[in-house]
Design a protein around this motif. Structure first.
Motif, mmCIF file in Angstrom:
data_model
loop_
_atom_site.group_PDB
_atom_site.id
_atom_site.type_symbol
_atom_site.label_atom_id
_atom_site.label_comp_id
_atom_site.label_asym_id
_atom_site.label_seq_id
_atom_site.Cartn_x
_atom_site.Cartn_y
_atom_site.Cartn_z
ATOM 1 N N LYS A 52 0.836 -1.204 0.000
ATOM 2 C CA LYS A 52 0.000 0.000 0.000
ATOM 3 C C LYS A 52 0.872 1.257 0.000
ATOM 4 O O LYS A 52 0.607 2.208 -0.727
ATOM 5 C CB LYS A 52 -0.924 -0.009 1.210
ATOM 6 N N ASP A 68 -5.495 -2.472 -2.351
ATOM 7 C CA ASP A 68 -6.775 -2.684 -1.670
ATOM 8 C C ASP A 68 -7.177 -4.156 -1.700
ATOM 9 O O ASP A 68 -7.678 -4.698 -0.715
ATOM 10 C CB ASP A 68 -7.872 -1.837 -2.315
ATOM 11 N N TRP A 69 -6.950 -4.812 -2.839
ATOM 12 C CA TRP A 69 -7.273 -6.232 -2.956
ATOM 13 C C TRP A 69 -6.460 -7.042 -1.940
ATOM 14 O O TRP A 69 -7.005 -7.894 -1.235
ATOM 15 C CB TRP A 69 -6.988 -6.714 -4.379
ATOM 16 N N LEU A 71 -5.065 -6.019 0.836
ATOM 17 C CA LEU A 71 -5.510 -5.713 2.197
ATOM 18 C C LEU A 71 -6.848 -6.385 2.498
ATOM 19 O O LEU A 71 -7.069 -6.885 3.604
ATOM 20 C CB LEU A 71 -5.592 -4.202 2.403
ATOM 21 N N GLY A 72 -7.740 -6.416 1.509
ATOM 22 C CA GLY A 72 -9.027 -7.084 1.689
ATOM 23 C C GLY A 72 -8.859 -8.569 1.971
ATOM 24 O O GLY A 72 -9.487 -9.112 2.894
ATOM 25 N N HIS A 75 -7.359 -9.017 5.554
ATOM 26 C CA HIS A 75 -8.338 -8.853 6.636
ATOM 27 C C HIS A 75 -9.333 -10.012 6.653
ATOM 28 O O HIS A 75 -9.744 -10.461 7.727
ATOM 29 C CB HIS A 75 -9.049 -7.510 6.515
ATOM 30 N N ARG A 86 -14.640 -3.388 3.495
ATOM 31 C CA ARG A 86 -14.289 -1.991 3.192
ATOM 32 C C ARG A 86 -13.277 -1.927 2.051
ATOM 33 O O ARG A 86 -13.434 -1.161 1.103
ATOM 34 C CB ARG A 86 -13.727 -1.325 4.447
ATOM 35 N N TYR A 87 -12.231 -2.755 2.125
ATOM 36 C CA TYR A 87 -11.229 -2.754 1.063
ATOM 37 C C TYR A 87 -11.769 -3.350 -0.232
ATOM 38 O O TYR A 87 -11.408 -2.905 -1.317
ATOM 39 C CB TYR A 87 -9.958 -3.485 1.501
ATOM 40 N N ARG A 90 -13.731 -0.732 -2.354
ATOM 41 C CA ARG A 90 -13.050 0.452 -2.888
ATOM 42 C C ARG A 90 -12.940 0.355 -4.397
ATOM 43 O O ARG A 90 -12.787 -0.714 -4.955
ATOM 44 C CB ARG A 90 -11.655 0.592 -2.287
#
Length: 91
Positions: A52, A68-69, A71-72, A75, A86-87, A90
């Protein structure tokens, strides 16, 4: 879980030294996938955070989408579904 060295450590060191952000992001994505598949979810999340930061400096929308992918996914596997969603939503 103990930090696991991946076969990508050396190439990552090289692209960092040569300041090649796009190559670094691709290697970080590969490292993230490796860590998720081997069950090192916290390690994968740390790699996603690094990616990121690199993507932000590159100021490239596609790079941010990949960050974002990552991080998604991180999580999600860590059990934080609200943050994963949330990620995932986006962009």
């Amino acid at each position: 879980m103990a930090r696991r060295r991946t076969p990508l450590q050396r190439p990552l060191s090289l692209v960092e030294a040569l300041e090649l952000p796009y190559h670094r992001m691709r290697l970080l994505a590969a490292q993230h996938t490796f860590l998720v598949r081997t069950g090192d979810f916290r390690g994968a999340a740390a790699v996603a955070e690094k990616n990121k930061a690199v993507a932000k400096r590159a100021a490239d929308p596609m790079a941010m989408m990949m960050a974002d992918w990552m991080l998604g996914i991180s999580h999600h596997v860590l059990g934080n579904q609200a943050m994963a969603r949330r990620y995932a939503k986006r962009r």
